[in-house]
Design a protein around this motif. Structure first.
Motif, PDB file in Angstrom:
ATOM      1  N   VAL A 250       0.841  -1.187   0.000  1.00 55.84           N
ATOM      2  CA  VAL A 250       0.000   0.000   0.000  1.00 55.84           C
ATOM      3  C   VAL A 250       0.883   1.246   0.000  1.00 55.84           C
ATOM      4  CG1 VAL A 250      -1.767   1.280   1.261  1.00 55.84           C
ATOM      5  CG2 VAL A 250      -1.826  -1.226   1.217  1.00 55.84           C
ATOM      6  N   LYS A 251       0.502   2.224  -0.809  1.00 54.34           N
ATOM      7  CA  LYS A 251       1.278   3.467  -0.900  1.00 54.34           C
ATOM      8  C   LYS A 251       0.414   4.671  -0.543  1.00 54.34           C
ATOM      9  CE  LYS A 251       4.395   1.916  -4.607  1.00 54.34           C
ATOM     10  NZ  LYS A 251       4.868   2.198  -5.985  1.00 54.34           N
ATOM     11  N   TRP A 252       1.053   5.651   0.049  1.00 53.14           N
ATOM     12  CA  TRP A 252       0.419   6.946   0.225  1.00 53.14           C
ATOM     13  C   TRP A 252       0.309   7.616  -1.137  1.00 53.14           C
ATOM     14  CZ3 TRP A 252      -1.908   7.735   4.644  1.00 53.14           C
ATOM     15  CH2 TRP A 252      -1.454   7.079   5.784  1.00 53.14           C
ATOM     16  N   HIS A 253      -0.534   8.592  -1.238  1.00 53.22           N
ATOM     17  CA  HIS A 253      -0.740   9.262  -2.527  1.00 53.22           C
ATOM     18  C   HIS A 253       0.496   9.997  -3.027  1.00 53.22           C
ATOM     19  CE1 HIS A 253      -5.336   9.353  -1.543  1.00 53.22           C
ATOM     20  NE2 HIS A 253      -4.939   8.184  -1.975  1.00 53.22           N
ATOM     21  N   ASP A 254       1.471  10.230  -2.146  1.00 50.10           N
ATOM     22  CA  ASP A 254       2.728  10.847  -2.596  1.00 50.10           C
ATOM     23  C   ASP A 254       3.772   9.807  -2.983  1.00 50.10           C
ATOM     24  OD1 ASP A 254       3.508   9.829  -0.149  1.00 50.10           O
ATOM     25  OD2 ASP A 254       4.126  11.750   0.714  1.00 50.10           O
ATOM     26  N   GLY A 255       3.378   8.535  -2.982  1.00 50.41           N
ATOM     27  CA  GLY A 255       4.267   7.464  -3.423  1.00 50.41           C
ATOM     28  C   GLY A 255       5.040   6.778  -2.321  1.00 50.41           C
ATOM     29  N   LYS A 256       5.033   7.326  -1.098  1.00 53.31           N
ATOM     30  CA  LYS A 256       5.754   6.716   0.024  1.00 53.31           C
ATOM     31  C   LYS A 256       5.001   5.466   0.505  1.00 53.31           C
ATOM     32  CE  LYS A 256       8.826  10.091   0.430  1.00 53.31           C
ATOM     33  NZ  LYS A 256      10.274   9.902   0.207  1.00 53.31           N
ATOM     34  N   PRO A 257       5.705   4.473   1.032  1.00 55.56           N
ATOM     35  CA  PRO A 257       5.027   3.252   1.494  1.00 55.56           C
ATOM     36  C   PRO A 257       4.287   3.470   2.811  1.00 55.56           C
ATOM     37  CG  PRO A 257       7.386   3.110   1.911  1.00 55.56           C
ATOM     38  CD  PRO A 257       7.179   4.355   1.107  1.00 55.56           C
ATOM     39  N   PHE A 258       3.131   2.841   2.926  1.00 58.35           N
ATOM     40  CA  PHE A 258       2.372   2.806   4.176  1.00 58.35           C
ATOM     41  C   PHE A 258       2.996   1.750   5.079  1.00 58.35           C
ATOM     42  CE2 PHE A 258      -0.911   0.000   6.108  1.00 58.35           C
ATOM     43  CZ  PHE A 258      -1.256   0.795   7.186  1.00 58.35           C
ATOM     44  N   THR A 259       3.252   2.087   6.361  1.00 57.94           N
ATOM     45  CA  THR A 259       3.890   1.152   7.284  1.00 57.94           C
ATOM     46  C   THR A 259       3.227   1.191   8.662  1.00 57.94           C
ATOM     47  OG1 THR A 259       5.526   2.668   8.254  1.00 57.94           O
ATOM     48  CG2 THR A 259       6.091   1.647   6.124  1.00 57.94           C
ATOM     49  N   SER A 260       3.684   0.291   9.513  1.00 60.10           N
ATOM     50  CA  SER A 260       3.171   0.218  10.878  1.00 60.10           C
ATOM     51  C   SER A 260       3.481   1.492  11.662  1.00 60.10           C
ATOM     52  CB  SER A 260       3.763  -0.991  11.592  1.00 60.10           C
ATOM     53  OG  SER A 260       5.176  -0.962  11.561  1.00 60.10           O
ATOM     54  N   ALA A 261       4.549   2.212  11.289  1.00 62.79           N
ATOM     55  CA  ALA A 261       4.872   3.466  11.972  1.00 62.79           C
ATOM     56  C   ALA A 261       3.756   4.487  11.792  1.00 62.79           C
ATOM     57  CB  ALA A 261       6.189   4.024  11.439  1.00 62.79           C
ATOM     58  N   ASP A 262       3.105   4.457  10.642  1.00 61.45           N
ATOM     59  CA  ASP A 262       1.970   5.360  10.404  1.00 61.45           C
ATOM     60  C   ASP A 262       0.812   5.013  11.335  1.00 61.45           C
ATOM     61  OD1 ASP A 262       3.200   6.717   8.139  1.00 61.45           O
ATOM     62  OD2 ASP A 262       2.841   4.868   7.020  1.00 61.45           O
ATOM     63  N   VAL A 263       0.592   3.724  11.572  1.00 62.11           N
ATOM     64  CA  VAL A 263      -0.484   3.288  12.459  1.00 62.11           C
ATOM     65  C   VAL A 263      -0.219   3.761  13.882  1.00 62.11           C
ATOM     66  CG1 VAL A 263      -1.663   1.287  13.453  1.00 62.11           C
ATOM     67  CG2 VAL A 263      -1.020   1.291  11.024  1.00 62.11           C
ATOM     68  N   ALA A 264       0.985   3.507  14.390  1.00 63.12           N
ATOM     69  CA  ALA A 264       1.326   3.891  15.760  1.00 63.12           C
ATOM     70  C   ALA A 264       1.204   5.398  15.953  1.00 63.12           C
ATOM     71  CB  ALA A 264       2.741   3.419  16.093  1.00 63.12           C
ATOM     72  N   PHE A 265       1.718   6.168  14.999  1.00 66.55           N
ATOM     73  CA  PHE A 265       1.655   7.625  15.095  1.00 66.55           C
ATOM     74  C   PHE A 265       0.207   8.109  15.064  1.00 66.55           C
ATOM     75  CE2 PHE A 265       1.232  11.679  12.866  1.00 66.55           C
ATOM     76  CZ  PHE A 265       1.966  12.506  13.700  1.00 66.55           C
TER      77      PHE A 265
END
Length: 528
Positions: free
Chosen positions: A100-115
């Motif tokens: 899964v990617k963010w709309h800016d192309g960066k990967p979605f990760t577990s760090a995004d969930v925790a934050f």
């Protein structure tokens, strides 16, 4: 006790978890790709995150959550493909969807969930403390695993993961920035089926199809155009002419619904509202000395005819409420709370006893009233209440704001005497109801405890219910919260409101699940 809790959580989570995308309404026609879906909004959002109902409708096309809810309120995969619950109910391990990617192309990760959960939703969301107060930490052993560590098991947390309660945002853009003023609040970057393009204030918000969406083949639509249409008559006309395809909330004048039902190109939408259960209420600002006397608050309650309010101001699309918890939530609803029957004579006696005699002009005192800026239904209701209170000598000065002004005046500046609004009760009182009465939510965020009510007795009950693992004991704690709230009356719960939307028949694929109002349009399509 924990065996009871884990069994209950197992029912909520389901016996097995599939990585399949949640189903939408059964369609007998093959979806057609392309086209622009036109959705009418009222009111215009003040911002596109941590904001109002209409803001969530927009943001749900851009952002996503870990799970969504099935029709029987079980969690279904979204950004999380699967999960496990520990035997003691205090650890939930989510396995995230890969690629899964963010709309800016960066990967979605577990760090995004925790934050997103710990630094945004828990700290700043109006329901954050109720939803995630027991979440002490989120471990991220790898990019695709998020492990929630709870101080105590939570029976409500699965409902909290849905709708707008647990939106996942990109840590690399939001970290270290003010959640209410940073640049991404109004030009969001998400993982969802549509990409933000532009917002022309007072006119429209445009989203474009996400060509890299993780759910292959979706979305079907090329774009979604949210048009800001304040006038209810204009929204109805737009639906009739086909210039508007869907109005999800505050759709048309309530007096016009029966006529619209008979039109061949129009559908009334009733699916998708299960978790909302809006409770319409009248709040006192308890910082005003007048309202410190409970006899005054009781007088207001006795002066308002709830049944007439439902019938006249809401055209029957509401019914009188007896407690802050909806009557349909039978496992939580208390049937033995103090009630305040319509009795203007008693209201007058209470006001006399409190020392507020009628003046020569017949007026006892004047106070301001701010109806929520959600359209004509709320302005009409405020006028009805004003007339009712005038009969007992109370002059209510109605002050109308746009939504941004209403939120600022009520919650930030607290420059009001009384206000009316509805809050969604949600699938569990812990999520939607407790924020009205819990002292820890006062002055914390919008859409919480506007009265400023603070009572250690009710705080203790609320907090105990949040960590109680026995469903029966927890339900009794929630019933006792209602008894205290009805006794102290910091807020008058007036009505249980029936929500609905209106769409054209050629629109298909809307999410019918309990939080479908905030559902994705990824499966929506327009018949040619």
């Amino acid at each position: 006790m924990w065996k009871v809790l884990v069994a209950a959580l197992a029912v909520v989570a389901g016996a097995s978890v599939s990585s399949a995308v949640p189903a939408v309404a059964q369609e007998t026609k093959v979806p057609v790709k392309g086209g622009t879906l036109v959705v009418a909004l009222e009111p215009e959002p003040s911002r596109l995150y941590l904001s109002s109902q209409t803001a969530v409708i927009v943001q749900s096309q851009i952002y996503e959550n870990l799970v969504t809810l099935s029709k029987d309120y079980k969690p279904l995969p979204r950004l999380a493909e699967s999960w496990e619950i520990s035997a003691d109910g205090k650890t939930i391990t989510f396995h995230l969807r890969k690629g899964v990617k963010w709309h800016d192309g960066k990967p979605f990760t577990s760090a995004d969930v925790a934050f997103s959960i710990l630094e945004l939703n828990k700290k700043f969301h109006s329901r954050g403390l109720s939803n995630f107060g027991t979440v002490e930490a989120i471990d991220t052993p790898d990019e695709n695993t998020a492990v929630f560590r709870l101080s105590a098991p939570s029976l409500a947390i699965w409902s909290a993961f849905g709708a707008d309660n647990a939106t996942i945002v990109p840590k690399h853009l939001w970290e270290g920035k003010d959640p209410f003023t940073n640049e991404w609040i109004n030009k969001p970057i998400g993982t969802g089926p549509f990409v933000f393009k532009e917002w022309v204030r007072g006119d429209h918000i445009t989203l474009e199809r996400n060509p890299d969406y993780w759910d292959a083949g979706k979305p079907y639509l090329d774009r979604v155009l949210f048009r800001v249409i304040p006038d209810a008559g204009a929204r109805a006309a737009g639906l009739e002419t086909g210039q508007v395809h869907y109005v999800p909330v505050t759709p048309v004048p309530l007096s016009d619904v029966e006529r619209l039902k008979k039109l061949p190109n129009i559908d009334i939408v009733t699916d998708g509202f299960g978790t909302f259960a809006p409770m319409y209420f009248f709040d006192f600002n308890l910082e005003n000395p007048i309202f410190k006397d409970i006899r005054v608050r009781q007088a207001f309650a006795h002066a308002i005819n709830k049944q007439a309010l439902a019938d006249v101001a809401w055209y029957g699309f509401a019914k009188p409420a007896t407690t802050p918890v909806p009557s349909d939530q039978k496992q939580f609803h208390a049937n033995d709370t103090q009630q305040y029957a319509y009795d203007p004579a008693k209201a007058e006696r209470l006001l006399d006893e409190a020392g507020y005699k009628r003046g020569k002009d017949g007026v006892r005192f004047k106070v301001t009233h701010l109806p929520v800026a959600y359209g004509e239904d709320f302005r009409r209701s405020a006028e009805f209440i004003r007339q009712q209170l005038k009969r007992v000598g109370i002059e209510l000065e109605i002050v109308n704001y746009d939504l941004a002004g209403w939120l600022r005046t009520v919650f930030a500046e607290r420059k009001f005497d009384t206000m009316t609004a509805y809050y969604a009760a949600n699938a569990d009182p812990q999520i939607g109801v407790h924020r009205r009465f819990w002292s820890k939510t006062f002055n914390r965020a919008s859409w919480t405890n506007a009265s400023g009510y603070q009572n250690p007795e009710i705080d203790k009950l609320i907090e105990a219910s949040h960590v109680e693992g026995d469903p029966k004991k927890r339900a009794e704690l929630i019933r006792e919260v209602q008894r205290v709230a009805q006794r102290d009356l910091p807020s008058i719960t007036l009505l249980e409101v029936s929500l609905f939307g209106v769409k054209v028949k050629k629109l298909h694929g809307l999410d019918p699940n309990p939080d479908g109002l905030y559902g994705s349009y990824g499966s929506a399509w327009l018949e040619k």
